[in-house]
Enzyme design. Structure first.
Site, PDB file in Angstrom:
ATOM      1  N   SER A  30       0.837  -1.200   0.000  1.00  0.00           N
ATOM      2  CA  SER A  30       0.000   0.000   0.000  1.00  0.00           C
ATOM      3  C   SER A  30       0.870   1.248   0.000  1.00  0.00           C
ATOM      4  CB  SER A  30      -0.849  -0.034   1.270  1.00  0.00           C
ATOM      5  OG  SER A  30      -1.395   1.224   1.547  1.00  0.00           O
ATOM      6  N   TYR A  81      -1.459  -0.928  10.920  1.00  0.00           N
ATOM      7  CA  TYR A  81      -1.736  -1.548   9.615  1.00  0.00           C
ATOM      8  C   TYR A  81      -0.540  -1.332   8.678  1.00  0.00           C
ATOM      9  CZ  TYR A  81      -3.503  -1.699   4.799  1.00  0.00           C
ATOM     10  OH  TYR A  81      -3.648  -1.937   3.455  1.00  0.00           O
ATOM     11  N   LYS A 126       2.402  -3.876   6.775  1.00  0.00           N
ATOM     12  CA  LYS A 126       2.766  -3.900   5.347  1.00  0.00           C
ATOM     13  C   LYS A 126       4.291  -3.763   5.200  1.00  0.00           C
ATOM     14  CE  LYS A 126      -1.278  -4.367   3.416  1.00  0.00           C
ATOM     15  NZ  LYS A 126      -1.641  -5.660   2.827  1.00  0.00           N
TER      16      LYS A 126
END
Ligand code: NAD
Ligand code: UD1
Length: 335
Positions: free
Chosen positions: A124, A148, A152
């Site tokens: 992302s 989050y 990643k």
């Protein structure tokens, strides 16, 4: 190519599944339905003319994954499965480390066991943190302000380490900007549980009458109209980007590639484009800034063009048209 698609029942996975079948690949879905509906399966069948091959399971179940890879004869993996809500990741970090990081480790162990060493991973633009440079190239420093995003980054690092541990690994890290829109038939689309966190699904729910008005988080950013600017990308373009990555996965590598359009759109521009597509006004109110938000974030998509021969085809008008077509045909999503 036979491809295991983890998270293939989800929003981006389902659109990619359709594109893979269309391009002559044989995708196999592996999903635990923690954030997806079984209703997707007949719809995928309707779209592709084939009954989807689907294994229900959790990516942390290494034994089941290993058996699936071997029984299905998978040659590569596209790895979408994971949890993705930024706010929730701050309240329940262990869910994110377990699902995303432990889940990916389990997947890589199963792949190693079966000699499957080609993987395309859903990363992302969140890994760029607060951008120091716009448009953002892949060489931009990596950082993140939420759990989050941290998962990643950890997964990207894990994949880099695995790919340099021995010959044969081919890893493509696709860094998505802001995926929106739906399949043009309105059969599949984004169906978030509860109150949407992201702009487009929120606007869709206002337009369909499920919510009164949009809250615009801040109009005092250093952007042309003061609202946040993002690089929205049609989910069908994103799906095509995965097919392009699969077509380049043969060569040993670990390559990070942005998937974005290179164009920034503000919140108020998006509201105006959606109103036009839906033929109705979208009521909104200006609120304070949302914690953790950045002013502007958009991609330098040059590497995707050079390396994958891919570029986004759809603009904001088409994204809004297809999102609205999906939402108006399915006011409650897949429920
Ligand atoms: P999604 O929630 O719709 O899809 C994820 C799928 O994975 C769901 O079908 C869910 O049931 C499944 N899943 C989750 N945990 C699992 C587990 N432990 N085992 C098996 N299946 C599991 O999300 P999406 O929007 O399609 O995103 C796909 C991927 O792309 C995610 O990794 C997400 O972090 C990444 N991504 C998404 C966006 C976005 O805005 N949608 C942006 C950048 C990156
Ligand atoms: C969010 C995630 C990011 C993730 C990305 C994927 C946060 C803080 N960040 O990014 O980690 O990679 O999704 O798509 O959640 N907005 C409103 N009102 C709303 C919702 C959003 O004004 O109800 C604004 C936001 O302030 C932002 C823009 O719309 O300026 C886009 O927001 P959103 O869709 O949530 O995406 P990101 O913030 O880019």
């Amino acid at each position: 190519m036979k491809i295991l698609v983890t998270g293939g029942a989800g929003y981006i996975g389902s659109h990619t599944f359709v594109e893979l079948v269309r391009e002559g690949h044989e995708p196999v879905i592996f999903d635990n339905f923690s954030n997806a509906s079984r209703e997707i399966l007949p719809r995928l069948e309707q779209l592709t003319g084939k009954t989807p091959v689907m294994i229900e399971g959790d990516i942390r179940d290494t034994v089941l994954l290993s058996r699936t890879l071997s029984q299905q004869g998978a040659e590569a993996v596209i790895h979408f499965a994971g949890a993705k809500a930024v706010g929730e990741s701050m309240k329940d970090p262990l869910k994110y480390y377990s699902n995303n990081v432990t889940g990916t480790q389990s997947l890589l162990e199963a792949m190693q066991e079966n000699g499957v060493r080609k993987i395309v991973f859903s990363s992302s633009a969140t890994v760029y943190g607060d951008p120091e440079q716009l448009p953002i190239p892949e060489t931009h420093p990596l950082s993140t302000a939420n759990t989050y995003g941290e998962t990643k980054l950890v997964i990207e690092n894990m994949l880099r380490a695995v790919s340099s541990s021995g010959p044969g690994w081919s890893v493509i890290l696709l860094r998505y900007f802001n995926p929106v829109g739906a399949h043009e038939t309105g059969l599949i689309g984004e169906s978030p549980d509860g109150i949407p966190n992201n702009l487009m699904p929120y606007i869709c729910q206002v337009a369909v009458g499920r919510r009164d008005k949009l809250q615009v988080y801040g109009n005092d950013y250093d952007t042309p109209d003061g609202t946040g600017v993002r690089d929205y990308i049609h989910v069908k373009d994103l799906a095509a980007g995965h097919v392009a990555a699969i077509n380049r996965i043969e060569a040993p590598q670990c390559t990070a590639i942005n998937l974005g359009t290179g164009r920034g759109t503000s919140v108020l521009e998006m509201v105006a484009a959606f109103s036009e597509a839906a033929g109705k006004p979208i009521p909104y109110e200006i609120m304070g800034r949302r914690e953790g938000d950045v002013a502007s974030c958009y991609a330098d998509p040059g590497l995707a063009r050079e390396y994958l021969g891919w570029e986004a085809r759809f603009g904001i008008g088409e994204m809004c048209r297809d999102a609205w077509n999906w939402q108006s045909r399915n006011p409650m999503g897949y429920e």
